[in-house]
Design an enzyme around this catalytic site. Structure first.
Site, PDB file in Angstrom:
ATOM      1  CE  LYS A 177      31.345  10.652 -40.085  1.00 52.30           C
ATOM      2  NZ  LYS A 177      30.184  10.916 -40.924  1.00 52.30           N
TER       3      LYS A 177
ATOM      4  CB  THR B 163      17.245  10.972 -51.229  1.00 49.41           C
ATOM      5  OG1 THR B 163      16.832  11.148 -49.869  1.00 49.41           O
ATOM      6  CG2 THR B 163      16.231  11.586 -52.165  1.00 49.41           C
TER       7      THR B 163
ATOM      8  CD  GLU C 214      21.458  17.824 -41.968  1.00 48.28           C
ATOM      9  OE1 GLU C 214      22.119  18.794 -41.551  1.00 48.28           O
ATOM     10  OE2 GLU C 214      21.684  17.260 -43.050  1.00 48.28           O
TER      11      GLU C 214
ATOM     12  CB  VAL D  23      20.427   9.313 -42.991  1.00 47.93           C
ATOM     13  CG1 VAL D  23      19.525   8.104 -43.195  1.00 47.93           C
ATOM     14  CG2 VAL D  23      19.682  10.580 -43.400  1.00 47.93           C
TER      15      VAL D  23
ATOM     16  CG  ASN E 112      12.959  16.304 -49.301  1.00 47.89           C
ATOM     17  OD1 ASN E 112      12.298  16.262 -48.265  1.00 47.89           O
ATOM     18  ND2 ASN E 112      14.228  15.949 -49.346  1.00 47.89           N
TER      19      ASN E 112
ATOM     20  CB  CYS F  66      18.038  17.022 -48.341  1.00 49.39           C
ATOM     21  SG  CYS F  66      19.121  15.759 -47.653  1.00 49.39           S
TER      22      CYS F  66
ATOM     23  N   GLY G 204      17.793  25.943 -48.131  1.00 44.06           N
ATOM     24  CA  GLY G 204      19.058  25.299 -48.477  1.00 44.06           C
ATOM     25  C   GLY G 204      19.224  23.997 -47.718  1.00 44.06           C
TER      26      GLY G 204
ATOM     27  CG  PHE H 249       8.260  23.809 -44.298  1.00 42.91           C
ATOM     28  CD1 PHE H 249       8.809  23.176 -43.196  1.00 42.91           C
ATOM     29  CD2 PHE H 249       8.994  23.847 -45.470  1.00 42.91           C
ATOM     30  CE1 PHE H 249      10.054  22.597 -43.261  1.00 42.91           C
ATOM     31  CE2 PHE H 249      10.252  23.274 -45.549  1.00 42.91           C
ATOM     32  CZ  PHE H 249      10.777  22.642 -44.440  1.00 42.91           C
TER      33      PHE H 249
ATOM     34  CE  LYS I 287      13.938  12.424 -48.600  1.00 43.03           C
ATOM     35  NZ  LYS I 287      13.741  12.884 -47.245  1.00 43.03           N
TER      36      LYS I 287
HETATM   37  P1  NAD Z   1      26.288  12.232 -44.716  1.00 41.09           P
HETATM   38  O1  NAD Z   1      27.234  12.839 -45.673  1.00 41.09           O
HETATM   39  O2  NAD Z   1      26.029  12.904 -43.407  1.00 41.09           O
HETATM   40  O3  NAD Z   1      26.743  10.732 -44.376  1.00 41.09           O
HETATM   41  C1  NAD Z   1      27.058   9.780 -45.337  1.00 41.09           C
HETATM   42  C2  NAD Z   1      28.151   8.865 -44.778  1.00 41.09           C
HETATM   43  O4  NAD Z   1      28.395   7.807 -45.714  1.00 41.09           O
HETATM   44  C3  NAD Z   1      29.487   9.584 -44.576  1.00 41.09           C
HETATM   45  O5  NAD Z   1      29.924   9.408 -43.240  1.00 41.09           O
HETATM   46  C4  NAD Z   1      30.432   8.893 -45.583  1.00 41.09           C
HETATM   47  O6  NAD Z   1      31.765   8.793 -45.112  1.00 41.09           O
HETATM   48  C5  NAD Z   1      29.778   7.532 -45.703  1.00 41.09           C
HETATM   49  N1  NAD Z   1      30.120   6.803 -46.925  1.00 41.09           N
HETATM   50  C6  NAD Z   1      30.323   7.282 -48.190  1.00 41.09           C
HETATM   51  N2  NAD Z   1      30.607   6.270 -49.040  1.00 41.09           N
HETATM   52  C7  NAD Z   1      30.602   5.127 -48.299  1.00 41.09           C
HETATM   53  C8  NAD Z   1      30.852   3.749 -48.601  1.00 41.09           C
HETATM   54  N3  NAD Z   1      31.147   3.369 -49.843  1.00 41.09           N
HETATM   55  N4  NAD Z   1      30.778   2.852 -47.585  1.00 41.09           N
HETATM   56  C9  NAD Z   1      30.489   3.235 -46.327  1.00 41.09           C
HETATM   57  N5  NAD Z   1      30.248   4.528 -45.984  1.00 41.09           N
HETATM   58  C10 NAD Z   1      30.303   5.451 -46.958  1.00 41.09           C
HETATM   59  O7  NAD Z   1      24.920  12.041 -45.526  1.00 41.09           O
HETATM   60  P2  NAD Z   1      23.452  12.039 -44.927  1.00 41.09           P
HETATM   61  O8  NAD Z   1      23.033  13.460 -44.684  1.00 41.09           O
HETATM   62  O9  NAD Z   1      23.364  11.043 -43.836  1.00 41.09           O
HETATM   63  O10 NAD Z   1      22.627  11.548 -46.217  1.00 41.09           O
HETATM   64  C11 NAD Z   1      22.675  10.213 -46.660  1.00 41.09           C
HETATM   65  C12 NAD Z   1      21.497   9.974 -47.601  1.00 41.09           C
HETATM   66  O11 NAD Z   1      20.257  10.173 -46.896  1.00 41.09           O
HETATM   67  C13 NAD Z   1      21.431  10.936 -48.797  1.00 41.09           C
HETATM   68  O12 NAD Z   1      20.895  10.251 -49.901  1.00 41.09           O
HETATM   69  C14 NAD Z   1      20.435  12.007 -48.343  1.00 41.09           C
HETATM   70  O13 NAD Z   1      19.780  12.635 -49.422  1.00 41.09           O
HETATM   71  C15 NAD Z   1      19.464  11.168 -47.532  1.00 41.09           C
HETATM   72  N6  NAD Z   1      18.743  11.917 -46.484  1.00 41.09           N
HETATM   73  C16 NAD Z   1      19.395  12.830 -45.717  1.00 41.09           C
HETATM   74  C17 NAD Z   1      18.704  13.496 -44.683  1.00 41.09           C
HETATM   75  C18 NAD Z   1      19.369  14.536 -43.838  1.00 41.09           C
HETATM   76  O14 NAD Z   1      18.656  15.246 -43.122  1.00 41.09           O
HETATM   77  N7  NAD Z   1      20.686  14.692 -43.869  1.00 41.09           N
HETATM   78  C19 NAD Z   1      17.353  13.185 -44.446  1.00 41.09           C
HETATM   79  C20 NAD Z   1      16.746  12.213 -45.247  1.00 41.09           C
HETATM   80  C21 NAD Z   1      17.436  11.580 -46.264  1.00 41.09           C
HETATM   81  C1  UGA Z   2      14.503  18.448 -45.143  1.00 41.75           C
HETATM   82  C2  UGA Z   2      13.087  17.896 -44.931  1.00 41.75           C
HETATM   83  O1  UGA Z   2      12.374  18.782 -44.062  1.00 41.75           O
HETATM   84  C3  UGA Z   2      13.142  16.495 -44.299  1.00 41.75           C
HETATM   85  O2  UGA Z   2      11.828  15.971 -44.169  1.00 41.75           O
HETATM   86  C4  UGA Z   2      13.972  15.589 -45.223  1.00 41.75           C
HETATM   87  O3  UGA Z   2      14.090  14.286 -44.666  1.00 41.75           O
HETATM   88  C5  UGA Z   2      15.362  16.188 -45.393  1.00 41.75           C
HETATM   89  O4  UGA Z   2      15.240  17.532 -45.954  1.00 41.75           O
HETATM   90  C6  UGA Z   2      16.200  15.401 -46.336  1.00 41.75           C
HETATM   91  O5  UGA Z   2      15.702  14.772 -47.236  1.00 41.75           O
HETATM   92  O6  UGA Z   2      17.400  15.487 -46.122  1.00 41.75           O
HETATM   93  P1  UGA Z   2      16.395  19.497 -43.592  1.00 41.75           P
HETATM   94  O7  UGA Z   2      17.297  19.477 -44.773  1.00 41.75           O
HETATM   95  O8  UGA Z   2      16.932  19.066 -42.276  1.00 41.75           O
HETATM   96  O9  UGA Z   2      15.110  18.582 -43.858  1.00 41.75           O
HETATM   97  O10 UGA Z   2      15.890  20.988 -43.472  1.00 41.75           O
HETATM   98  P2  UGA Z   2      14.476  21.707 -43.286  1.00 41.75           P
HETATM   99  O11 UGA Z   2      14.122  21.817 -41.865  1.00 41.75           O
HETATM  100  O12 UGA Z   2      13.457  21.131 -44.194  1.00 41.75           O
HETATM  101  O13 UGA Z   2      14.866  23.166 -43.836  1.00 41.75           O
HETATM  102  C7  UGA Z   2      15.281  23.330 -45.185  1.00 41.75           C
HETATM  103  C8  UGA Z   2      15.516  24.783 -45.489  1.00 41.75           C
HETATM  104  O14 UGA Z   2      14.287  25.513 -45.502  1.00 41.75           O
HETATM  105  C9  UGA Z   2      16.424  25.500 -44.485  1.00 41.75           C
HETATM  106  O15 UGA Z   2      17.306  26.356 -45.165  1.00 41.75           O
HETATM  107  C10 UGA Z   2      15.434  26.278 -43.628  1.00 41.75           C
HETATM  108  O16 UGA Z   2      15.977  27.414 -43.015  1.00 41.75           O
HETATM  109  C11 UGA Z   2      14.389  26.657 -44.674  1.00 41.75           C
HETATM  110  N1  UGA Z   2      13.052  26.959 -44.078  1.00 41.75           N
HETATM  111  C12 UGA Z   2      12.352  26.004 -43.438  1.00 41.75           C
HETATM  112  C13 UGA Z   2      12.538  28.238 -44.235  1.00 41.75           C
HETATM  113  O17 UGA Z   2      13.172  29.133 -44.843  1.00 41.75           O
HETATM  114  N2  UGA Z   2      11.294  28.511 -43.711  1.00 41.75           N
HETATM  115  C14 UGA Z   2      10.563  27.572 -43.057  1.00 41.75           C
HETATM  116  O18 UGA Z   2       9.422  27.882 -42.617  1.00 41.75           O
HETATM  117  C15 UGA Z   2      11.100  26.283 -42.916  1.00 41.75           C
END
Ligand code: NAD
Ligand code: UGA
Length: 436
Positions: free
Chosen positions: A38, A131, A160, A14, A213, A265, A262, A254, A209
């Site tokens: 990193k 989140t 992702e 993110v 989800n 998130c 899985g 979906f 949020k």
């Molecule tokens: P991530 O693990 O990929 O990245 C988080 C980063 O924060 C890491 O690089 C870590 O080293 C760094 N970090 C940890 N503690 C820190 C600190 N004290 N100072 C500076 N950096 C620090 O996580 P992410 O997937 O980017 O998720 C971050 C947040 O966004 C979570 O709350 C997640 O639920 C939310 N979110 C994730 C997604 C997604 O698709 N991954 C989508 C929407 C929302």
């Molecule tokens: C999900 C949400 O789609 C994003 O909107 C949100 O921002 C994010 O979580 C988050 O909060 O981190 P993501 O984790 O990237 O995104 O994955 P998805 O594409 O939603 O898939 C989630 C899971 O559902 C995967 O295991 C995927 O294979 C499964 N899936 C998805 C199914 O089994 N069937 C489908 O039709 C779609």
């Protein structure tokens, strides 16, 4: 458009996407992370996550002098020997993993608040993109203890594997704050994207949020339950969901059954909303049932493989196609593929896996699976080949060649990805999910 000076704390999926995209929109962004390796890689232009378009955006931002990387939040907000203008907006993009009892663990958010509270320039805005449970904006404000600093909730909805596309083409922007001027300042950062924008209070924004989800998770559990029902009734879940999805109130997205939902998130956020509801004295059986349905999925997939190899997995060689939690990502966190692998392993199967996004073993995640670097090695001498992740390239594999190296021509397709006719022509038996 105002060009803002922005700090992004946390440079993961993110944070790095947010930083690179905001820089591409013209803002001046510094990204900070606690992971020194990193930051060193990013300074060399090396993006270590699989996200289409992200390396290019990072390179462009750095070349234009609009994007830079520093170690630690302190250096982003109060750099030693600073000559630049002070930051105006600070995004928190740090992890909020599942903590005790399923609640979101806010340690990273709190650590950053603690670290930066005395450094924040007067009048700047702290934006929470992680989140976080309802009430976190208010709690962050308390932790900061700064009357001149507003805290805004601005949840992120990117997926992702399509993070850059989703960030730059959002279905909506949600901004929650009780101070109108701070909310408007944050909304203006995205004005060039032309997305519908909801300005609301912080609590509602934080809940949007989880509500989104968890709704997606419920939709998938419903589909997976429907697939199981189809198996009992002799119907085909692909036909059923296609017929459902033409209804515009439901939509085709979906609706694909699989080995369970899985990723980093959906699982943690459903657990967190259960815990938030509990704490509010609210019973949420609908959400609980979605979680329980999902927890049963990997066992259902293991049973399919067990049946396909003749009733016992002990000593059977199983080739796994896909390890990541979905196609198009390198992320193994909370992967349903790995849950199925663990179940197979627990019954004595020997596992070799291949995944285009995961070319090498990852300690603590792929333990018990020999990670192969090509698909033939995964299929060699296999008693069954099991498709666990929906990588499109698996559809186009040379199935007659796989038939020549496998010990048994048996495929269990937990994603209904493959064309059963192609498989049958290559001599395989094919077992899917929710089909006759
Ligand atoms: P991530 O693990 O990929 O990245 C988080 C980063 O924060 C890491 O690089 C870590 O080293 C760094 N970090 C940890 N503690 C820190 C600190 N004290 N100072 C500076 N950096 C620090 O996580 P992410 O997937 O980017 O998720 C971050 C947040 O966004 C979570 O709350 C997640 O639920 C939310 N979110 C994730 C997604 C997604 O698709 N991954 C989508 C929407 C929302
Ligand atoms: C999900 C949400 O789609 C994003 O909107 C949100 O921002 C994010 O979580 C988050 O909060 O981190 P993501 O984790 O990237 O995104 O994955 P998805 O594409 O939603 O898939 C989630 C899971 O559902 C995967 O295991 C995927 O294979 C499964 N899936 C998805 C199914 O089994 N069937 C489908 O039709 C779609």
């Amino acid at each position: 458009m105002f060009v803002r000076r922005i700090a992004v704390i946390g440079a993961g999926y993110v944070g790095l996407t947010t930083g690179a995209c905001l820089a591409s929109l013209g803002h001046r962004v510094v990204c900070a992370d606690v992971d020194a390796a990193k930051i060193a890689r990013l300074r060399d232009g090396d993006v270590d996550i699989l996200e289409p378009g992200l390396p290019e955006l990072v390179a462009e931002g750095m070349a234009a002098g609009r994007l830079s990387f520093v170690l630690g939040a302190r250096e982003a907000i109060a750099p030693v020997g600073a000559v630049e203008e002070p930051v105006e907006v600070v995004f928190l993009c740090v992890p909020t993993p599942m903590g005790e009892g399923g609640a979101a663990d806010l340690a990273a958010v709190e650590a950053v608040a603690h670290e930066v509270r005395d450094l924040l320039p007067r009048g700047c805005v702290v934006v929470n993109k992680s989140t976080v449970p309802v009430g976190t904006a208010a709690r962050t404000r308390q932790l900061l203890g700064r009357r001149d600093v507003a805290v805004v909730s601005n949840p992120e909805f990117l997926r992702e594997g399509s993070a850059v596309h989703d960030f730059l083409n959002p279905d909506r922007i949600v901004v929650g704050c009780d101070q109108q001027d701070a909310a408007e300042r944050v909304a203006a950062l995205y004005s060039r994207l032309g997305a519908p924008t909801l300005l609301t209070d912080a609590a509602s924004s934080e809940l949007v949020k989880y509500a989104a989800n968890c709704f997606l998770a419920m939709k998938l559990s419903y589909v997976n339950a429907m697939a199981e029902l189809c198996e009992r009734l002799g119907a085909d879940v692909g036909e059923v969901t296609e017929g459902m999805g033409y209804d515009r109130r439901i939509g085709q997205a979906f609706l694909k059954p699989g080995p369970g939902w899985g990723g980093s998130c959906l699982p943690k956020d459903t657990h967190a909303l259960m815990q938030i509801s509990d704490a509010a004295g609210f019973e949420f059986p609908l959400l609980d049932a979605s979680l329980q349905t999902n927890q049963r999925q990997s066992g259902r997939m293991v049973a399919k493989v067990r049946a396909a190899v003749g009733g016992s997995l002990a000593g059977k060689r199983i080739g796994l196609l896909g390890l990541t939690f979905k196609a198009g990502t390198d992320d193994l966190r909370d992967s349903p593929a790995l849950a199925v692998a663990a179940g197979l392993r627990a019954e004595g199967a020997e596992l070799t896996g291949f995944d285009p996004g995961c070319p090498a073993p990852v300690a603590g995640l792929t333990d018990g699976v020999a990670v192969a670097d090509d698909v033939m090695a995964a299929a060699k001498d296999a008693d069954a080949i099991v498709v666990l992740t929906e990588w499109p390239e698996f559809r186009a594999l040379d199935w007659p060649a796989l038939a020549r190296v496998a010990a048994n021509r048996t495929v269990v397709d937990t994603r209904n990805l493959l064309d059963p006719d192609v498989l049958r022509r290559a001599g395989f038996s094919w077992v899917g999910v929710g089909s006759r």
